[in-house]
Design a protein around this motif. Structure first.
Motif, PDB file in Angstrom:
ATOM      1  N   GLY A 185       7.539  14.470  15.281  1.00  0.00           N
ATOM      2  CA  GLY A 185       7.995  13.118  14.978  1.00  0.00           C
ATOM      3  C   GLY A 185       7.412  12.030  15.840  1.00  0.00           C
ATOM      4  N   GLU A 186       6.462  12.369  16.730  1.00  0.00           N
ATOM      5  CA  GLU A 186       5.832  11.367  17.585  1.00  0.00           C
ATOM      6  C   GLU A 186       4.340  11.298  17.246  1.00  0.00           C
ATOM      7  N   PHE A 187       3.821  10.073  17.021  1.00  0.00           N
ATOM      8  CA  PHE A 187       2.474   9.909  16.492  1.00  0.00           C
ATOM      9  C   PHE A 187       1.684   8.897  17.310  1.00  0.00           C
ATOM     10  N   VAL A 188       0.400   9.208  17.496  1.00  0.00           N
ATOM     11  CA  VAL A 188      -0.535   8.312  18.171  1.00  0.00           C
ATOM     12  C   VAL A 188      -1.822   8.290  17.353  1.00  0.00           C
ATOM     13  N   GLU A 189      -2.354   7.096  17.094  1.00  0.00           N
ATOM     14  CA  GLU A 189      -3.568   6.970  16.283  1.00  0.00           C
ATOM     15  C   GLU A 189      -4.783   6.737  17.170  1.00  0.00           C
ATOM     16  N   GLN A 190      -5.866   7.426  16.851  1.00  0.00           N
ATOM     17  CA  GLN A 190      -7.128   7.187  17.527  1.00  0.00           C
ATOM     18  C   GLN A 190      -8.264   7.209  16.509  1.00  0.00           C
ATOM     19  N   VAL A 191      -9.268   6.385  16.735  1.00  0.00           N
ATOM     20  CA  VAL A 191     -10.407   6.273  15.830  1.00  0.00           C
ATOM     21  C   VAL A 191     -11.370   7.422  16.080  1.00  0.00           C
ATOM     22  N   LEU A 192     -11.785   8.058  14.985  1.00  0.00           N
ATOM     23  CA  LEU A 192     -12.750   9.156  15.076  1.00  0.00           C
ATOM     24  C   LEU A 192     -14.170   8.695  14.773  1.00  0.00           C
ATOM     25  N   ALA A 193     -14.312   7.722  13.892  1.00  0.00           N
ATOM     26  CA  ALA A 193     -15.641   7.210  13.540  1.00  0.00           C
ATOM     27  C   ALA A 193     -15.514   5.760  13.117  1.00  0.00           C
ATOM     28  N   VAL A 196      -6.894   9.128   8.178  1.00  0.00           N
ATOM     29  CA  VAL A 196      -6.753   7.862   7.456  1.00  0.00           C
ATOM     30  C   VAL A 196      -8.119   7.220   7.241  1.00  0.00           C
ATOM     31  N   CYS A 197      -8.357   6.749   6.006  1.00  0.00           N
ATOM     32  CA  CYS A 197      -9.522   5.915   5.701  1.00  0.00           C
ATOM     33  C   CYS A 197      -9.074   4.463   5.641  1.00  0.00           C
ATOM     34  N   ASP A 198      -9.605   3.624   6.519  1.00  0.00           N
ATOM     35  CA  ASP A 198      -9.197   2.222   6.650  1.00  0.00           C
ATOM     36  C   ASP A 198     -10.362   1.321   6.248  1.00  0.00           C
ATOM     37  N   SER A 202      -9.713   7.453  11.025  1.00  0.00           N
ATOM     38  CA  SER A 202      -8.910   7.655  12.220  1.00  0.00           C
ATOM     39  C   SER A 202      -7.982   8.852  12.056  1.00  0.00           C
ATOM     40  N   TRP A 203      -7.427   9.269  13.186  1.00  0.00           N
ATOM     41  CA  TRP A 203      -6.568  10.446  13.269  1.00  0.00           C
ATOM     42  C   TRP A 203      -5.223  10.013  13.841  1.00  0.00           C
ATOM     43  N   ILE A 204      -4.183  10.091  13.018  1.00  0.00           N
ATOM     44  CA  ILE A 204      -2.831   9.866  13.525  1.00  0.00           C
ATOM     45  C   ILE A 204      -2.301  11.225  13.947  1.00  0.00           C
ATOM     46  N   ARG A 205      -2.398  11.484  15.233  1.00  0.00           N
ATOM     47  CA  ARG A 205      -2.049  12.788  15.775  1.00  0.00           C
ATOM     48  C   ARG A 205      -0.545  12.883  16.040  1.00  0.00           C
ATOM     49  N   GLN A 206       0.045  13.973  15.631  1.00  0.00           N
ATOM     50  CA  GLN A 206       1.450  14.247  15.954  1.00  0.00           C
ATOM     51  C   GLN A 206       1.461  14.994  17.290  1.00  0.00           C
ATOM     52  N   THR A 207       1.806  14.274  18.332  1.00  0.00           N
ATOM     53  CA  THR A 207       1.733  14.834  19.675  1.00  0.00           C
ATOM     54  C   THR A 207       2.933  15.722  19.992  1.00  0.00           C
ATOM     55  N   VAL A 248     -11.855  11.469   2.447  1.00  0.00           N
ATOM     56  CA  VAL A 248     -12.347  12.486   3.368  1.00  0.00           C
ATOM     57  C   VAL A 248     -12.020  13.876   2.821  1.00  0.00           C
ATOM     58  N   GLU A 249     -12.848  14.819   3.204  1.00  0.00           N
ATOM     59  CA  GLU A 249     -12.608  16.233   2.971  1.00  0.00           C
ATOM     60  C   GLU A 249     -12.590  16.895   4.341  1.00  0.00           C
ATOM     61  N   CYS A 250     -11.476  17.517   4.701  1.00  0.00           N
ATOM     62  CA  CYS A 250     -11.347  18.171   5.998  1.00  0.00           C
ATOM     63  C   CYS A 250     -11.434  19.674   5.801  1.00  0.00           C
ATOM     64  N   THR A 251     -12.446  20.286   6.383  1.00  0.00           N
ATOM     65  CA  THR A 251     -12.665  21.710   6.216  1.00  0.00           C
ATOM     66  C   THR A 251     -13.567  22.214   7.339  1.00  0.00           C
TER      67      THR A 251
END
Length: 432
Positions: free
Chosen positions: A98-106, A81-83, A90-95, A115-118
């Motif tokens: 159907g279950e999600f937790v968000e953490q900031v990456l930068a 996510v770009c906020d 940030s990264w909304i991780r699917q743990t 973003v480009e993820c590669t």
């Protein structure tokens, strides 16, 4: 002091000029769309159940981009996510499913646009490239930057500054543009009065040599794709502002590019919002799916009659052919996906700048392709409003199409807000 007669004449002239402007724009659309694929209204569809995911918000959210990607390679899709309020990626991780937790990456990335993820450095994990505007709204200040977040393999990221103190950076894409078996970058800089499109030649160890392609402001997207089918990558760009043009920079596979204009609107208020190369008509070459619905130049932002979705048809050596697919106020994002699994390409479309004081105004629609590029337009939702970001895929791995959206709430009303929403696909898909 003006006499009443003089004032009346001035007002009448103003009305005539405004009417003439609208007539001109409609005439242009009609002349461009003589071969318009027929679009017809359809019934509303109940395809999804909405569910907010990620962090809660206390002020109107401004999400510029969302991407579905399995960032940690655990076979569960996540969301990056770009906020533009928190100024984070940030990264909304699917743990678990159907279950999600968000953490900031930068942090302290002011108005990240995309973003480009590669796996940029080819070490087996996914890195993140970030186009940073420096400010959400246009300015001439050289505040843009391009940031790389290098993954150590455990989703801990180190920051590399690839460009800084340049015109606002709106897009970054990766691909081997010079045929040397590493990833280069196409970079679009919106700026304001000054902007650029360039490609960055990868010299190794996160160092680059910059090659300028064009010096025009208003660049929104710069997608890497093989448009002419010669196995060499090209760069497709969308330029807004007063230009409202689409270009292809034809690559020779060795880092040389030839500029080709494929569309230009005569309406300086056209509101170009995004392009997505895709083989829409499934004839074996890449077309360009195109939204125009940006309205940030107006206060408050509003929809205009010329807003909508179009298809620039790739005709090989012939000029691209313009087709108007649908009128849709504030259209800013379109994602192709065969949601009904009938073998043709449908299109999900979002609006950020529709007439939100009217309950019938939609923020999400789907164009159902009924064959031979004829579309039925199905309303999907009028809440939340102001949907800027859109990603399509099977997020929870249950075999149905899901969506993820992000809200760009930059103007009133603020009564139907959402930050990041998971639109869980219902198990029964619509049938014809």
């Amino acid at each position: 002091m003006l006499s009443w007669r003089t004032f009346s004449r001035i007002c009448a002239l103003a009305v005539i000029l405004i009417v003439a402007f609208f007539v001109t724009q409609f005439a242009q659309l009609k002349s461009l769309s003589n071969n318009l694929p027929s679009s017809s209204p359809g019934e509303p569809l109940e395809m999804f159940v909405q569910r907010p995911i990620g962090n809660r918000f206390t002020v109107p959210p401004q999400i510029s981009y969302v991407l579905i990607v399995d960032l940690d390679h655990d076979s569960l899709a996540d969301v990056v996510v770009c906020d533009c309020v928190a100024n984070t990626v940030s990264w909304i991780r699917q743990t678990a499913r159907g279950e999600f937790v968000e953490q900031v990456l930068a942090e302290q990335l002011i108005a990240p646009a995309r973003v480009e993820c590669t796996d940029f450095d080819a070490d087996g994990d996914i890195d993140i490239l970030v186009a940073v505007l420096g400010k959400l709204f246009p300015t001439n200040d050289p505040i843009g930057s391009l940031i790389a977040l290098e993954n150590d393999g455990n989703q801990v990221f180190s920051k590399h500054i690839l460009l800084q103190d340049v015109a606002r950076v709106s897009d970054v894409r990766s691909g081997d543009l010079d045929g040397d078996d590493d990833l280069d970058l196409a970079v679009t800089q919106f700026g304001y009065d000054d902007g650029e499109t360039r490609w960055l030649e990868n010299k190794g160890s996160w160092t680059f040599e910059s090659h300028l392609l064009q010096s025009l402001p208003g660049g929104i997207h710069g997608a890497i794709a093989d448009i002419d089918g010669d196995k060499a990558l090209d760069i497709v760009t969308l330029i807004s502002q007063q230009y409202e043009k689409t270009f292809v920079f034809i690559g020779d596979g060795r880092g040389k590019f030839t500029e080709r204009e494929i569309f230009a609107s005569e309406n300086p208020e056209f509101g170009s919002a995004g392009i997505w190369p895709t083989d829409l008509d499934q004839d074996g070459d890449l077309d360009v799916l195109y939204c125009n619905g940006d309205a940030l130049d107006y206060s408050p932002p509003r929809p205009w009659p010329w807003h909508g979705v179009q298809w620039l048809e790739n005709q090989g050596t012939k000029p691209f052919r313009y087709h108007r697919l649908v009128d849709f106020g504030g259209a800013v994002n379109a994602q192709p996906f065969d949601y009904d699994q009938d073998g043709d390409v449908d299109i999900f479309v979002t609006s950020a700048f529709n007439a939100w004081d009217e309950p019938s105004s939609q923020s999400l629609i789907v164009l159902e392709n009924t064959g031979k590029m004829k579309f039925v337009v199905h309303p999907l939702a009028n809440s939340p409003t102001h949907i800027q970001a859109l990603a399509v895929g099977d997020l929870d791995g249950d075999g149905t199409v899901d969506l993820v959206t992000g809200g760009m709430h930059v103007a009133e009303p603020y009564d139907r807000m959402a930050r990041v929403v998971f639109w869980k696909g219902l198990p029964k898909m619509p049938t014809k």
